[in-house]
Design an enzyme around this catalytic site. Sequence first.
Site, mmCIF file in Angstrom:
data_model
loop_
_atom_site.group_PDB
_atom_site.id
_atom_site.type_symbol
_atom_site.label_atom_id
_atom_site.label_comp_id
_atom_site.label_asym_id
_atom_site.label_seq_id
_atom_site.Cartn_x
_atom_site.Cartn_y
_atom_site.Cartn_z
ATOM 1 N N GLY A 28 -12.339 -0.852 6.639
ATOM 2 C CA GLY A 28 -13.036 -0.949 5.355
ATOM 3 C C GLY A 28 -13.864 -2.216 5.255
ATOM 4 C CB THR A 52 -10.449 -5.176 -4.573
ATOM 5 O OG1 THR A 52 -9.604 -4.019 -4.580
ATOM 6 C CG2 THR A 52 -10.693 -5.597 -6.017
ATOM 7 N N GLY A 53 -11.886 -2.421 -3.791
ATOM 8 C CA GLY A 53 -12.412 -1.120 -4.193
ATOM 9 C C GLY A 53 -12.611 -0.259 -2.961
ATOM 10 N NE ARG A 79 -11.597 2.939 5.203
ATOM 11 C CZ ARG A 79 -11.355 2.037 4.261
ATOM 12 N NH1 ARG A 79 -10.395 1.166 4.402
ATOM 13 N NH2 ARG A 79 -12.058 2.010 3.161
ATOM 14 N N GLY A 122 -13.912 0.711 0.240
ATOM 15 C CA GLY A 122 -14.568 -0.095 1.255
ATOM 16 C C GLY A 122 -15.922 0.434 1.711
ATOM 17 C CB THR A 138 -7.609 -5.061 -1.370
ATOM 18 O OG1 THR A 138 -7.815 -3.908 -0.601
ATOM 19 C CG2 THR A 138 -8.109 -6.251 -0.626
HETATM 20 N N1 ASP Z 1 -11.381 -2.456 -0.111
HETATM 21 C C1 ASP Z 1 -10.196 -1.928 0.503
HETATM 22 C C2 ASP Z 1 -10.593 -0.953 1.582
HETATM 23 O O1 ASP Z 1 -11.444 -0.121 1.359
HETATM 24 C C3 ASP Z 1 -9.270 -1.249 -0.445
HETATM 25 C C4 ASP Z 1 -9.082 -1.903 -1.797
HETATM 26 O O2 ASP Z 1 -9.688 -2.893 -2.127
HETATM 27 O O3 ASP Z 1 -8.251 -1.380 -2.553
HETATM 28 O O4 ASP Z 1 -10.005 -0.998 2.648
#
Ligand code: ASP
Length: 297
Positions: A210, A230-231, A208, A233, A180
């Site tokens: 996030g 980020t990570g 979906r 969601g 992200t």
């Molecule tokens: N947080 C984002 C999601 O889950 C993905 C990411 O940060 O890589 O959509």
Amino acid sequence: MDPIVLTHGGTKSPPEWSDGCERAARVGAAVLRAGGSALDAAVAAVRDMEDDGRFNAGRGSCLRFDGITLEMDAGVMESTGRIGAVAALRGFRHPVDAARAALETPHVLYAGEGAALLARAFALEPWEGGASEAMRERHRKIASTWGDPAARRPAWRDADLGRLWNFRTPLPPELRPEDTVGAVVRDAAGRFAAAASTGGAIPMLLGRVGDTPLPGAGFWAGPHGAVAATGIGEEIIRRLACRGIHDRLSAGVSPAEAIRAITETFPGDVAFGAIAVSASESGEHANRSMAFATARP
Ligand code: ASP
């Protein structure tokens, strides 16, 4: 106040991609230099990364499970409390512009078709390009290892895909048996802003949404600073991670320490990272590699 722009390229983005974060941070800093607000700068920085193609946002967005569909999420907020966000947006080049457009309206969050029609009403640039080759490859890899539950992310280990499948196209035979971008800014007037944009996290069902378009989860800006996360969601939403980090900033904890404290609440197999600015400091932390950059006007 000492103005500053911080950007990140998502958890798992390799340090070699920092040049993309640096360029975006400089774009944001140039906006501040020209008299733009923290919000203007955060949006400009994220726009730049949406065009990069390597990051999972805009033209680099990852594919949904069907290997065809792209749906994007984005959110923006400034410390005045104004918020705008879009979820599951299709067909536009800069989801962050659509989030900014939402901020100019009486509502906070628009989803799906309504988000696309809002983007059209604001004459935002359409985008018909498909997924990048890198994202097609990632999708192929997930599809080819799906038969082995041990190779899946924990939340998907026991998933019955046949029952969950909600795409209009049938479940592909090979399926039968993430990053992200974000920016946080402090401007010379002491305002804070956060902006975030994503293509989502692989694997993903249709519709979906996030953390990225959800205030408090994927981003937050308040009187004590701005945060972008980020990570995975679903786990970020459960913890309202960005609001938790901002709460710590308000108690005088440094940005890096505040992010670290929230990161420790995530299990080790769940990717998480964030960037944050407070009135006097800035910081970042992630439990995976995460390209990031800082620029001052
Ligand atoms: N947080 C984002 C999601 O889950 C993905 C990411 O940060 O890589 O959509």
